[in-house]
Design an enzyme around this catalytic site. Structure first.
Site, PDB file in Angstrom:
ATOM      1  N   CYS A  19     104.405 -21.402-111.170  1.00  0.00           N
ATOM      2  CA  CYS A  19     105.248 -22.559-110.906  1.00  0.00           C
ATOM      3  C   CYS A  19     105.392 -22.770-109.410  1.00  0.00           C
ATOM      4  CB  CYS A  19     106.624 -22.401-111.550  1.00  0.00           C
ATOM      5  SG  CYS A  19     107.606 -21.075-110.816  1.00  0.00           S
ATOM      6  N   CYS A  22     106.673 -19.896-107.297  1.00  0.00           N
ATOM      7  CA  CYS A  22     105.658 -18.893-106.958  1.00  0.00           C
ATOM      8  C   CYS A  22     104.918 -19.303-105.693  1.00  0.00           C
ATOM      9  CB  CYS A  22     104.661 -18.729-108.096  1.00  0.00           C
ATOM     10  SG  CYS A  22     105.376 -18.215-109.665  1.00  0.00           S
ATOM     11  N   ASP A 439      82.454 -50.164 -87.005  1.00  0.00           N
ATOM     12  CA  ASP A 439      81.367 -50.291 -86.049  1.00  0.00           C
ATOM     13  C   ASP A 439      80.336 -51.224 -86.695  1.00  0.00           C
ATOM     14  OD1 ASP A 439      79.499 -49.641 -83.938  1.00  0.00           O
ATOM     15  OD2 ASP A 439      78.497 -48.377 -85.417  1.00  0.00           O
ATOM     16  N   ASP A 639      79.338 -44.387 -87.492  1.00  0.00           N
ATOM     17  CA  ASP A 639      78.277 -43.431 -87.788  1.00  0.00           C
ATOM     18  C   ASP A 639      77.664 -42.786 -86.562  1.00  0.00           C
ATOM     19  OD1 ASP A 639      76.878 -45.696 -86.821  1.00  0.00           O
ATOM     20  OD2 ASP A 639      75.075 -45.039 -87.883  1.00  0.00           O
ATOM     21  N   ASP A 643      80.954 -43.445 -81.804  1.00  0.00           N
ATOM     22  CA  ASP A 643      82.083 -43.713 -82.705  1.00  0.00           C
ATOM     23  C   ASP A 643      83.035 -42.522 -82.812  1.00  0.00           C
ATOM     24  OD1 ASP A 643      81.163 -46.272 -83.383  1.00  0.00           O
ATOM     25  OD2 ASP A 643      79.813 -45.447 -84.892  1.00  0.00           O
TER      26      ASP A 643
END
Length: 759
Positions: A19, A22, A439, A639, A643
């Site tokens: 739970c 814990c 981009d 990419d 960037d």
């Protein structure tokens, strides 16, 4: 495919957590170990991730700290994925415990409750078996249930209580144990109890334990289904490979492969590790990694990804990454890392569970005392039922599972679609995004521009300029350089040698060719070097840009000599993506280093709202911060190397998987395919995941808020309601199963984009 890395730290496999309490206890224990910076524990995966301080920590001290708290733990090798057999083993153990408990509990239930439900059976039992013998039989069977399958409730629960951190096991141990102890006292020494209170509740203790074991078994089965994505990924890699050894082919275990080995993959076989094709041609199904449905053509020089399927043709390739360095192994670790992380909303749950179990114990004591002091006869019986029912029904299992189980399912679903969440919290941040910025080159476009125009500004022919341009760009890896080089090769143009090549970030390139210094780039580059750009050249630039092309100026020494233009085709998925983002109520932005007219042409074609052109890499982050201030949280899709600052600045950075390593390292989400609509799918999944978590939390908290008063008997004076501990155990188990089952819906929900209902 590029390299994917994961965050440093240590992972532990923790057994025995049931739970939210814990989870908090284990996190607290790990956080107190010297050298630990932070500790995060996930109830759904039973994993703990520890971030270490610079001085580091003793791994065995981490294990000892968890064991001291009453749980089993072991250090996991972060270079290898977690064992695929773990969920199945947990399912089998939980199923066996429930089966044994059920066999022992059924006779007790039939003897006690069945006799009351069926009068004929009641009379038969009363006339055939003495009451004391029945009591001893129920005592023996119930004791076997609690001491056997239900033993962990007491060993873990009482240990947790001793250490000052009561958890779900503590509540069950106190509840079922109280019913068993009371009934045992009535059985062993009936004279000590008033005649009106000599009732047996063995069936309550046995049924409570059995129902909770049933809930844990169903939970384990559902969590096994939730983690299917990881096991499916792990099953992609074959166990053996055909390797060239001493000029002959030998079948070798996958673990013996080394970088540089020559490996053969026959039709219908899976690629064992990453590498470069050296011989043959074939079509390779990469859908299990990238989500792309169509096979990809592979020939000499192309990359292969381990775990993909060679559909036809035989290939020979040279291994480049093996073992933990393969793309597949890194993807698995990324998904595991995301599944083990916590969303910010989890912090609220952690604070609530810190006091929840002690508060429940206090309420149970209060209910017991109130019924004993003020309840109707037999007061002791009513008091026992109320106290036990409160303890049983308030177990915080559902609270602890509400968030991590949804993250587990969602990140697995995303991985199957070729979307990798490097951090689980990116799910929540992506849901909150109000603007998505892009981009252009390589992101909205295919990244493979073609040379379209050469406009000489002197007396040299375009073909002569083409050879010079190819020479100037020969030292560059930019897509524009490839486009110019490809055109030069296609036209068989002589390309002279170039020296002193230099790439000028965000502006252009320069090199010395045949004794002259050539510069190729933007107006800004020319102005920076004192090269005049007249009105005629500017008008030519604007004309090319307005046609959707990207123009560049070329200077020879200090004099403009030509204008060249390239055009890059938009990805087919770009326009549908922008439309879907607008349907979600999101703003869109284009931030590019291109000429303003070219950027506006792309934005107009796609319907993008905001455009920033001629933006240097270091200024992209400035535009993002301005958008964050004016519009709100922001996601950026890119990419390239340029960037990386923008990806790191955005609230959520999304990198295209074909991009550079540095871009991927700066991103929170990685798209393993070139389908831009994966961005919309990721956003839709984030919305559904957070909605799913909200449903789980509502159920977990509303369930407790509604049923604890019923269990305590608050409504008994007016409505005669008093909840049986058995019904409480069933409801408690059902709440956990409901939360897990609700999370599993994320595996099949359509990721259709609908308007965002939020203001």
């Amino acid at each position: 495919m590029n390299r994917l890395t994961t965050a440093p730290g240590l992972d532990l496999d923790v057994e025995g957590m049931t739970c939210a309490s814990c989870v908090r206890r284990v996190e607290t224990a790990l956080g107190k170990v010297p050298g630990v910076a932070t500790a995060s524990v996930n109830l759904a995966t039973h994993r703990a991730h520890v971030t270490l301080a610079p001085e580091g920590a003793d791994p065995q001290a981490l294990v000892a700290a968890v064991v001291k708290r009453g749980y089993a733990a072991r250090i996991l090798d972060t270079a290898r994925p977690a064992a695929a057999e773990a969920p199945a083993a947990e399912d089998a153990r939980a199923g066996a415990r429930f089966a044994v408990a059920l066999l022992l509990t059924l006779p007790v239930f039939v003897l006690e409750m069945g006799a009351h439900l069926v009068p004929a059976l009641h009379h038969l039992i009363q006339n055939s078996v003495p009451p004391q013998t029945l009591a001893w039989l129920e005592f023996a069977l119930t004791t076997a249930v609690l001491a056997g399958p239900g033993r962990s409730f007491f060993t873990r629960g009482l240990k947790a209580l001793i250490h000052g951190g009561p958890d779900m096991n503590t509540l069950v141990a106190l509840g079922a144990g109280s019913a068993w102890l009371y009934s045992s006292g009535v059985t062993l020494a009936p004279a000590l109890f008033p005649s009106a209170s000599r009732h047996l509740y063995f069936e309550a203790a046995a049924v409570v334990a059995t129902l909770i074991l049933l809930g844990r078994w169903l939970e384990a089965r559902a969590k096994g289904r939730a983690g299917a994505a990881i096991r499916r990924l792990m099953g992609l890699q074959p166990r053996t490979a055909w390797v060239r050894r001493d000029a002959d082919w030998h079948e070798q275990p996958i673990g013996t492969l080394l970088a540089g080995d020559e490996i053969r993959v026959r039709p219908g076989e899976k690629v064992p590790v990453d590498g470069l094709v050296t011989e043959g041609e074939s079509w390779v199904d990469e859908s299990m990694i990238t989500g792309e449905p169509m096979p990809a053509a592979r020939r000499a020089g192309d990359r292969l990804i381990g775990g993909t399927l060679n559909t036809q043709g035989s290939l020979v390739f040279r291994a480049t990454e093996v073992g933990s360095q393969t793309v597949l192994a890194r993807i698995i670790r990324l998904v595991e890392q995301a599944q083990a992380s916590k969303l910010p909303v989890q912090q609220l749950i952690d604070r609530v569970t810190a006091w929840f179990v002690p508060a429940v114990m206090a309420l149970a004591i209060l209910a017991f005392a109130a019924w004993w002091l003020f309840g109707p006869a037999p007061a002791l019986t009513h008091a026992l039922l109320a106290g036990v029912a409160v303890l049983i029904i308030a177990c915080p299992c559902a609270m602890g599972l509400a968030t991590p189980i949804s993250i587990l399912v969602a990140t697995g679903r995303a991985a199957s679609l070729g979307i990798l969440f490097r951090q689980g919290e990116a799910l929540q941040r992506l849901r909150d995004a109000r603007v998505v910025a892009f981009d252009k080159t390589g992101t909205l476009t295919a990244g493979r521009p073609a040379l379209t125009d050469i406009v000489p500004l002197d007396d040299r022919a375009p073909a002569a300029w083409l050879g010079v341009l190819a020479a100037v760009q020969s030292g560059s890896e930019h897509p524009i350089a490839h486009a110019i080089g490809a055109t030069a090769r296609a036209q068989a143009v002589d390309v002279p040698a170039a020296t002193e090549f230099q790439a000028i970030s965000g502006a252009g390139v320069q090199a010395r060719v045949l004794g002259h210094l050539y510069r190729m780039g933007s107006v800004r580059l020319m102005q920076a070097h004192g090269i005049p750009v007249d009105d005629a050249a500017q008008q030519q630039l604007d004309t090319l840009a307005s046609a959707g092309k990207t123009p560049f100026l070329v200077a020879r020494d200090q004099q403009l000599g030509a204008i060249v233009a390239v055009a890059d085709t938009l990805r087919p998925s770009a326009r549908p993506l922008i439309e879907q983002l607008h349907a979600l109520g999101l703003k869109t932005a284009l931030i590019t280093g291109d000429h303003p007219a070219a950027a506006r042409a792309v934005a107009q074609t796609l319907g993008i709202d905001i455009v920033h052109a001629e933006t240097l890499p270091e200024h992209k982050a400035d535009h993002l911060r301005a958008l964050q201030g004016s519009v709100g949280p922001l996601a950026f899709v890119g990419d390239g190397i340029n960037d990386a600052p923008a990806l790191a600045t955005a609230d959520v950075g999304i990198a295209m998987g074909h991009g550079t390593d540095i871009a991927i390292e700066s991103a929170d989400v990685v798209l393993m395919n070139d389908d831009l609509e994966s961005v919309a799918r990721a956003i839709a999944l984030s919305h559904k995941t957070l909605r799913n978590i909200g449903q789980n939390l509502f159920w977990a908290f509303a369930y407790n808020a509604a049923l604890i008063p019923v269990a305590a008997g608050v409504f008994y004076p007016w409505l005669g309601w008093q909840l049986s501990p058995m019904l409480g155990a069933g409801a408690m188990a059902l709440s956990s199963v409901f939360v897990v089952t609700n999370a599993l819906r994320l595996k099949t929900q359509a990721l259709a984009v609908r308007p965002d209902p939020r203001p």
